[in-house]
Design an enzyme around this catalytic site. Structure first.
Site, PDB file in Angstrom:
ATOM      1  N   VAL A 297     -16.608   0.764  -1.343  1.00  0.00           N
ATOM      2  CA  VAL A 297     -15.728   0.339  -2.439  1.00  0.00           C
ATOM      3  C   VAL A 297     -14.500   1.239  -2.516  1.00  0.00           C
ATOM      4  O   VAL A 297     -13.373   0.787  -2.729  1.00  0.00           O
ATOM      5  CB  VAL A 297     -16.491   0.348  -3.779  1.00  0.00           C
ATOM      6  CG1 VAL A 297     -15.538   0.065  -4.934  1.00  0.00           C
ATOM      7  CG2 VAL A 297     -17.600  -0.673  -3.750  1.00  0.00           C
ATOM      8  N   ILE A 300     -11.968   0.314   0.480  1.00  0.00           N
ATOM      9  CA  ILE A 300     -11.305  -0.993   0.527  1.00  0.00           C
ATOM     10  C   ILE A 300     -10.326  -1.116  -0.641  1.00  0.00           C
ATOM     11  O   ILE A 300     -10.733  -1.051  -1.796  1.00  0.00           O
ATOM     12  CB  ILE A 300     -12.330  -2.137   0.482  1.00  0.00           C
ATOM     13  CG1 ILE A 300     -13.274  -2.043   1.689  1.00  0.00           C
ATOM     14  CG2 ILE A 300     -11.631  -3.485   0.476  1.00  0.00           C
ATOM     15  CD1 ILE A 300     -14.400  -3.043   1.673  1.00  0.00           C
ATOM     16  N   GLU A 302      -9.103  -3.076  -2.799  1.00  0.00           N
ATOM     17  CA  GLU A 302      -9.278  -4.420  -3.343  1.00  0.00           C
ATOM     18  C   GLU A 302      -8.148  -4.807  -4.300  1.00  0.00           C
ATOM     19  O   GLU A 302      -7.728  -5.953  -4.364  1.00  0.00           O
ATOM     20  CB  GLU A 302     -10.625  -4.490  -4.070  1.00  0.00           C
ATOM     21  CG  GLU A 302     -10.878  -5.793  -4.821  1.00  0.00           C
ATOM     22  CD  GLU A 302     -10.814  -7.019  -3.930  1.00  0.00           C
ATOM     23  OE1 GLU A 302     -10.568  -8.114  -4.455  1.00  0.00           O
ATOM     24  OE2 GLU A 302     -10.993  -6.893  -2.718  1.00  0.00           O
ATOM     25  N   ASP A 344      31.792 -13.120   1.364  1.00  0.00           N
ATOM     26  CA  ASP A 344      33.060 -13.805   1.169  1.00  0.00           C
ATOM     27  C   ASP A 344      33.969 -12.897   0.344  1.00  0.00           C
ATOM     28  O   ASP A 344      33.504 -11.941  -0.284  1.00  0.00           O
ATOM     29  CB  ASP A 344      32.808 -15.130   0.442  1.00  0.00           C
ATOM     30  CG  ASP A 344      34.025 -16.038   0.454  1.00  0.00           C
ATOM     31  OD1 ASP A 344      34.988 -15.738   1.198  1.00  0.00           O
ATOM     32  OD2 ASP A 344      34.029 -17.028  -0.295  1.00  0.00           O
ATOM     33  N   ASP A 637      29.060 -20.377  -0.521  1.00  0.00           N
ATOM     34  CA  ASP A 637      29.197 -21.227  -1.706  1.00  0.00           C
ATOM     35  C   ASP A 637      29.427 -22.696  -1.372  1.00  0.00           C
ATOM     36  O   ASP A 637      29.212 -23.563  -2.209  1.00  0.00           O
ATOM     37  CB  ASP A 637      30.329 -20.727  -2.611  1.00  0.00           C
ATOM     38  CG  ASP A 637      31.664 -20.600  -1.869  1.00  0.00           C
ATOM     39  OD1 ASP A 637      31.746 -21.067  -0.718  1.00  0.00           O
ATOM     40  OD2 ASP A 637      32.607 -20.034  -2.454  1.00  0.00           O
ATOM     41  N   ASP A 641      28.234 -24.047   4.288  1.00  0.00           N
ATOM     42  CA  ASP A 641      27.650 -22.707   4.442  1.00  0.00           C
ATOM     43  C   ASP A 641      26.134 -22.756   4.561  1.00  0.00           C
ATOM     44  O   ASP A 641      25.507 -21.741   4.899  1.00  0.00           O
ATOM     45  CB  ASP A 641      28.018 -21.819   3.240  1.00  0.00           C
ATOM     46  CG  ASP A 641      29.486 -21.426   3.237  1.00  0.00           C
ATOM     47  OD1 ASP A 641      30.081 -21.370   4.326  1.00  0.00           O
ATOM     48  OD2 ASP A 641      30.036 -21.180   2.144  1.00  0.00           O
ATOM     49  N   GLU A 706     -12.708  11.468  -1.309  1.00  0.00           N
ATOM     50  CA  GLU A 706     -14.118  11.218  -1.637  1.00  0.00           C
ATOM     51  C   GLU A 706     -14.978  11.260  -0.369  1.00  0.00           C
ATOM     52  O   GLU A 706     -16.096  11.786  -0.377  1.00  0.00           O
ATOM     53  CB  GLU A 706     -14.262   9.875  -2.332  1.00  0.00           C
ATOM     54  CG  GLU A 706     -13.663   9.861  -3.735  1.00  0.00           C
ATOM     55  CD  GLU A 706     -13.590   8.460  -4.310  1.00  0.00           C
ATOM     56  OE1 GLU A 706     -14.171   7.544  -3.703  1.00  0.00           O
ATOM     57  OE2 GLU A 706     -12.954   8.283  -5.353  1.00  0.00           O
ATOM     58  N   ASN A 731     -13.227   4.741  -8.561  1.00  0.00           N
ATOM     59  CA  ASN A 731     -12.421   3.788  -7.800  1.00  0.00           C
ATOM     60  C   ASN A 731     -12.058   2.521  -8.552  1.00  0.00           C
ATOM     61  O   ASN A 731     -11.013   1.926  -8.282  1.00  0.00           O
ATOM     62  CB  ASN A 731     -13.156   3.429  -6.499  1.00  0.00           C
ATOM     63  CG  ASN A 731     -13.176   4.601  -5.541  1.00  0.00           C
ATOM     64  OD1 ASN A 731     -12.183   4.920  -4.911  1.00  0.00           O
ATOM     65  ND2 ASN A 731     -14.308   5.276  -5.466  1.00  0.00           N
ATOM     66  N   THR A 734     -11.057   4.670 -13.080  1.00  0.00           N
ATOM     67  CA  THR A 734     -10.011   5.699 -13.097  1.00  0.00           C
ATOM     68  C   THR A 734      -8.779   5.252 -12.311  1.00  0.00           C
ATOM     69  O   THR A 734      -7.655   5.289 -12.812  1.00  0.00           O
ATOM     70  CB  THR A 734     -10.553   7.020 -12.529  1.00  0.00           C
ATOM     71  OG1 THR A 734     -11.712   7.405 -13.251  1.00  0.00           O
ATOM     72  CG2 THR A 734      -9.493   8.112 -12.618  1.00  0.00           C
TER      73      THR A 734
END
Length: 897
Positions: A297, A300, A302, A344, A637, A641, A706, A731, A734
């Site tokens: 966990v 990854i 997530e 332009d 414009d 174009d 970790e 994870n 926190t």
């Protein structure tokens, strides 16, 4: 009863009893049926009634996904499947509290993700509505600009080159009208339109007397009567078949998704290693299994996909506040990589407040014009003497300027003078009004019978008018084009060049006896063409553009002017704004045509101004830059174009003067037509990418720390320093309350002092790798040293885990502050600049207090209360990552100084 010579039942659709085959009836019958007047249009009260009856001219919006739908969408993730599997195994292993924690965390994480994604979607949806389609209609005898959704059946719709067709309509007037219907029929070439009555069974692609919603006018002008709106239009019927479409990912989202898959494979390897090492050390399988799952966990990311969505949404919202409307999300990330901006001149680098300042007459006299803006106040002076109303030389020139003109000069409700149409043409009307000449009166006296709309390839416009029994065709265009058809000496050429060198836009005017011929349409003007004079218009540079150009150069971005104006005019403006670097050159369209592809590629690095270019050449310029591996933004414009806007890495359309065709082709629309706004959008694009990198740094420095803590402790024979549920807490709780808030970081102020972001840059590049290799070991060493210390002084294992867990959490708080900037000290960045991060830190503190001191949380997360002194020591130890990073930033700052 018959309509247009055909019985009603022949015109009525078998599927809709009220639907008529509009292409099979005459314009007069159509107007009777719709109860509309082509000269006056509908009355306002009638419009209100029809709006109530038929509804808004809009397709039904895609149904917004509910929070519940988004909530269940969060479960479509490999990580969620893994966590749910872990919860089931935990139950089977009788680890009830751990299983419960996993389920609660999954539910909370999914709920937070759903809320964040929902907010991002709503934000993007509200911003899409800022880019509204505007159309011109005739109501109560006035030509009005309104939102397309306000159109009703029976409205008189006025069409011109570049306009988007916003409803299905039957054409009742067409002048060289051609429409691109590729979006509807697949036909790549524009379709020439007319007003003839067609057979009932004529297929849609052959209905040359109809215009359809979603198509674009490529040339000419026309008038149509709106017959169907909203879902009743042809495109509305198609939209029902494609209501549900798969959302496409931006390149950054795809990169993150691919990156996430690679991390999953790595996490599985780590999981196997943890189980293997733990088993060799004799740790209980349930414990080591849950630790392994928790570590997966942590690895990854997530929350990263949702964070990317939020980052892009925040970037889009910030750009909207800076007057840049994003139509394509991928443009947000591409902006950060832009290293060439092709812009332009008129209206983008200049104010687009055209004012005629000088005239040159065929007699050789120069005429001064006073006054500014579009208000018709000022004088016309020859040699300093005000001219009376009987000077036929000036009148002839001004008459051409009034009649060979598609703009309108009006006063709004606050009595301010405004232009409907092209500002260059509007300035001609203001000049004429200073002499008491009114366009409407002139058009009634000398009606327009035919025209050649302005074409960028022949660089002129022609209109044919009836003057009593005579027919006169007036010409207006680039001096080098008009003068070559007239019998004149060198003086007009020299005067025009002098005007251009003084940054004036120069127009030449001429007249020819007789009607417009087919040869004229091909650009072949022959016969007795009389030169009427020159007009020089001043369009002052925007005050803020010079600073924006300098900002571009500092940021490694090359600004390149691509203008249809004269070479000397472009150079004069370029010099004022700082476009020209040493050894740079100016190239015009004729010189560009003569260049081979190889020569253009070799020289393009030193060309800062392209002048007198036509739209097709813009495409060639972009391709040349892209072959040199440049990432190009291009402004546009006009209808022609569109190919260049599509081909550019980021096409930028003008919101004020841009045609609807250009806006549809562009990825970004700037609502003030200002070059400085483009530069600001680039800055915001860089900020989005920078904030995403900050988040990645934060997440990975956390997860790697970790891993180091866990592997080191187990290899040294210690039990896991963190319980599985504590790792989940770090994870998913926190980090969760901080990660999205890092995305909200405002500008650091040096975004435009960095080089453009390489398009192939890795999400974790060498710079980030070096920081991770500093931050992760620092956090791990702090936590391990504290873990070894409290283990050695005889604390219970529950106390050891609790305090080590808290050290890791506190370190994450300080690390979040580190990640706010790669070079600036935490103490130089006010925390209040990011109120979302402040909220996240406060929430994190409160939750950590709860998990340590609340009895029911103690049982679930295997924690015990800690003393105030212990909390103080933990705070000091956890802050070590901040001080180590501050030392690194100090040395970086010293090197720069």
């Amino acid at each position: 009863m018959k309509l247009g010579g055909l019985p009603v039942d022949a015109l009525t659709s078998s599927t809709e009893s009220n639907f008529l085959h509009w292409h099979a009836i005459s314009p007069d019958t159509l107007l009777d049926t719709q109860k509309s007047d082509p000269k006056k249009g509908l009355a306002i009260e009638e419009v209100k009634q029809r709006l109530t009856k038929y509804g808004l001219n809009a397709l039904p919006e895609h149904k917004r996904r509910s929070v519940l739908t988004l909530f269940f969408k969060q479960f479509q993730s490999p990580l969620i499947y893994l966590l749910l599997s872990a919860a089931i195994i935990a139950f089977l292993l009788k680890e009830i509290s751990d299983a419960a924690v996993i389920l609660v965390v999954v539910l909370l994480n999914s709920l937070i993700g759903a809320i964040q994604e929902g907010k991002a979607e709503r934000s993007l949806e509200s911003l899409r509505k800022l880019s509204k389609l505007i159309v011109t209609v005739r109501r109560e005898g006035q030509d009005l600009r309104i939102e397309a959704q306000e159109l009703v059946p029976g409205d008189i719709l006025l069409l011109g080159a570049g306009d988007a067709v916003a409803a299905d309509g039957r054409i009742i007037e067409a002048r060289d009208l051609s429409v691109s219907e590729a979006t509807l029929t697949g036909e790549s070439l524009p379709v020439r339109k007319n007003i003839s009555v067609l057979q009932v069974d004529t297929i849609l692609a052959e209905r040359k007397n109809m215009v359809y919603s979603g198509t674009f006018v490529t040339s000419g002008r026309g008038i149509a009567v709106v017959v169907t709106t909203g879902q009743k239009t042809e495109v509305g019927k198609i939209s029902k078949l494609s209501a549900e479409g798969k959302k496409l990912l931006t390149p950054l989202e795809e990169k993150v998704a691919h990156f996430g898959k690679m991390i999953i494979y790595l996490a599985i390897i780590v999981f196997i290693l943890i189980i293997g090492i733990g088993s060799l050390r004799g740790l209980a399988f349930p414990e080591i299994f849950m630790v392994g799952v928790s570590q997966i966990v942590s690895m990854i990311p997530e929350g990263l996909p949702v964070a990317i969505t939020v980052a892009l949404a925040v970037g889009v919202r910030r750009m909207a506040r800076k007057k840049a409307i994003v139509r394509n999300l991928s443009a947000v990330e591409t902006l950060g990589s832009i290293d060439v901006i092709c812009t332009d001149k008129t209206g983008t680098l200049t104010k687009n407040e055209m004012t005629v300042r000088e005239l040159y007459l065929p007699s050789g006299e120069n005429v001064e014009v006073t006054g500014v803006g579009y208000a018709p106040h000022g004088e016309i002076n020859v040699m300093g003497v005000k001219q009376d109303q009987t000077d036929k030389r000036i009148d002839s020139l001004l008459t051409a300027g009034v009649l060979c003109n598609d703009a309108s000069l009006i006063q709004d409700e606050s009595n301010q003078w405004k232009i409907l149409g092209d500002p260059t043409e509007g300035a001609l009307l203001t000049l004429a009004a200073k002499r008491g000449m009114n366009k409407k009166e002139f058009e009634q006296r000398f009606p327009r019978k035919n025209e050649i709309p302005f074409d960028s390839t022949i660089k002129l416009m022609a209109t044919e008018h009836q003057i009593g029994k005579m027919t006169i065709t007036w010409l207006k265009g680039a001096p080098e084009k008009i003068l070559k058809y007239c019998s004149v000496d060198e003086k007009p050429h020299l005067v025009g060049n002098d005007m251009a060198q003084r940054a004036l836009r120069v127009l030449a005017f001429a007249e020819v006896q007789g009607p417009i011929t087919e040869e004229m349409r091909k650009g072949n003007f022959t016969g007795d063409i009389k030169f009427l004079g020159l007009m020089g218009q001043l369009d002052p540079p925007r005050n803020e553009v010079r600073e924006a150009v300098q900002e571009c150069l500092k940021a490694g971005i090359r600004p390149v002017m691509v203008t249809g104006d004269h070479k000397r005019t472009g150079l004069a403006v370029g010099d004022i704004l700082g476009f020209m670097r040493k050894d740079d050159e100016v190239v015009d369209g004729l010189e560009l045509e003569k260049m081979s592809e190889k020569e253009l590629e070799d020289r393009i690095g030193h060309i800062s101004i392209f002048a007198r270019v036509h739209p097709e050449q813009k495409l060639r310029i972009i391709q040349a830059f892209q072959k040199k591996k440049n990432v190009v933004a291009m402004t546009g414009d006009g209808v022609n174009d569109a190919p260049a806007l599509v081909r550019a890495d980021v096409g930028v359309a003008m919101g004020l003067t841009g045609t609807e065709t250009a806006k549809e082709a562009a990825k970004i629309i700037i609502t003030d037509d200002n070059f400085a706004t483009i530069v600001e959008a680039v800055k915001q694009g860089r900020l989005v990418y920078r904030n995403v990198k900050k988040l990645i740094l934060f997440l990975f420095s956390t997860s790697i720390s970790e891993l180091i803590v866990l592997f080191t402790a187990i290899l040294l024979g210690y039990p896991p320093p963190l319980a599985a549920v504590q790792i989940l807490w770090i994870n998913l709780v926190t980090d969760g309350v901080l990660s999205i808030n890092l995305i909200m970081e405002p500008e650091e102020g040096d975004e435009m002092r960095q080089q453009p972001i390489p398009r192939d840059e890795l999400l974790i590049d060498s710079k980030m790798t070096r920081r991770i290799l500093l931050l992760s070991p620092t956090i791990a060493i702090s936590a391990l040293c504290y873990f070894f210390y409290v283990s050695a002084i005889g604390k219970t294992f529950s106390e050891v885990q609790t305090q080590t867990f808290t050290v890791m959490v506190v370190a994450q708080w300080f690390n979040a502050l580190n990640c706010r900037s790669g070079t600036k000290s935490v103490f130089k960045l006010s925390l209040l600049r990011n109120k979302w991060l402040v909220v996240g830190l406060l929430a994190g503190n409160l939750l950590q207090v709860l998990v340590i001191y609340a009895p029911f949380m103690n049982q679930i997360f295997h924690t015990t209360p800690i003393s105030l002194l212990e909390a103080l020591v933990i705070g000091i130890v956890g802050s070590s990552v901040l001080w180590v990073e501050e030392i690194r930033k100090f040395f970086i700052h010293r090197e720069r100084v």
